[in-house]
Design a protein around this motif. Structure first.
Motif, short mmCIF file in Angstrom:
data_model
loop_
_atom_site.label_atom_id
_atom_site.label_comp_id
_atom_site.label_asym_id
_atom_site.label_seq_id
_atom_site.Cartn_x
_atom_site.Cartn_y
_atom_site.Cartn_z
N ASP A 94 -43.10 -43.46 16.64
CA ASP A 94 -42.89 -44.07 17.96
C ASP A 94 -44.13 -44.81 18.40
O ASP A 94 -45.22 -44.51 18.09
CB ASP A 94 -42.55 -42.98 18.99
CG ASP A 94 -41.09 -42.52 18.84
OD1 ASP A 94 -40.31 -43.25 18.22
OD2 ASP A 94 -40.78 -41.44 19.33
N THR B 142 -34.78 -41.69 10.67
CA THR B 142 -34.07 -42.92 10.32
C THR B 142 -33.08 -42.72 9.19
O THR B 142 -32.14 -43.48 9.05
CB THR B 142 -35.04 -44.05 9.96
OG1 THR B 142 -35.86 -43.63 8.87
CG2 THR B 142 -35.90 -44.44 11.15
N ASN C 215 -31.79 -41.22 14.50
CA ASN C 215 -32.27 -41.68 15.81
C ASN C 215 -32.67 -40.55 16.74
O ASN C 215 -32.80 -40.75 17.94
CB ASN C 215 -31.24 -42.58 16.50
CG ASN C 215 -31.03 -43.86 15.74
OD1 ASN C 215 -31.97 -44.44 15.22
ND2 ASN C 215 -29.80 -44.27 15.62
N ARG D 98 -38.96 -40.89 14.96
CA ARG D 98 -37.50 -40.80 15.02
C ARG D 98 -36.97 -40.74 13.59
O ARG D 98 -37.45 -41.44 12.71
CB ARG D 98 -36.90 -42.02 15.71
CG ARG D 98 -37.19 -42.08 17.16
CD ARG D 98 -36.30 -43.12 17.85
NE ARG D 98 -36.52 -43.06 19.28
CZ ARG D 98 -35.88 -42.23 20.09
NH1 ARG D 98 -34.98 -41.42 19.62
NH2 ARG D 98 -36.12 -42.23 21.38
#
Length: 75
Positions: A75, A15, A36, A13
């Motif tokens: 993830d 950031t 995100n 993801r």
């Protein structure tokens, strides 16, 4: 970690992109690279530049220098 450090097939993801120039950051955000947002590395060119990344179902080619300024978490 940086997007440029991810290996093929990994997902993460976004950031942060604060180290990018404002114009470049804006263009990437228009293409769907937002904080995100899930991102994955599809392919890396034989010499390491550019990277093919998939964001929101769209493949984008990014230079390694750009990818070094995009922060991601796996993830």
């Amino acid at each position: 970690m940086k997007l440029s450090e991810m290996v093929c097939g990994t997902e993460g993801r976004v950031t942060g992109m604060s180290r990018l120039a404002p114009d470049t950051r804006k263009k990437l955000m228009v293409m769907g690279v937002l904080p995100n947002t899930p991102i994955s590395v599809v392919r890396v060119a034989p010499l390491g530049d550019p990277l093919q990344v998939r964001v929101r179902g769209v493949d984008i080619a990014l230079r390694k220098t750009l990818a070094e300024n995009i922060e991601v978490e796996l993830d």
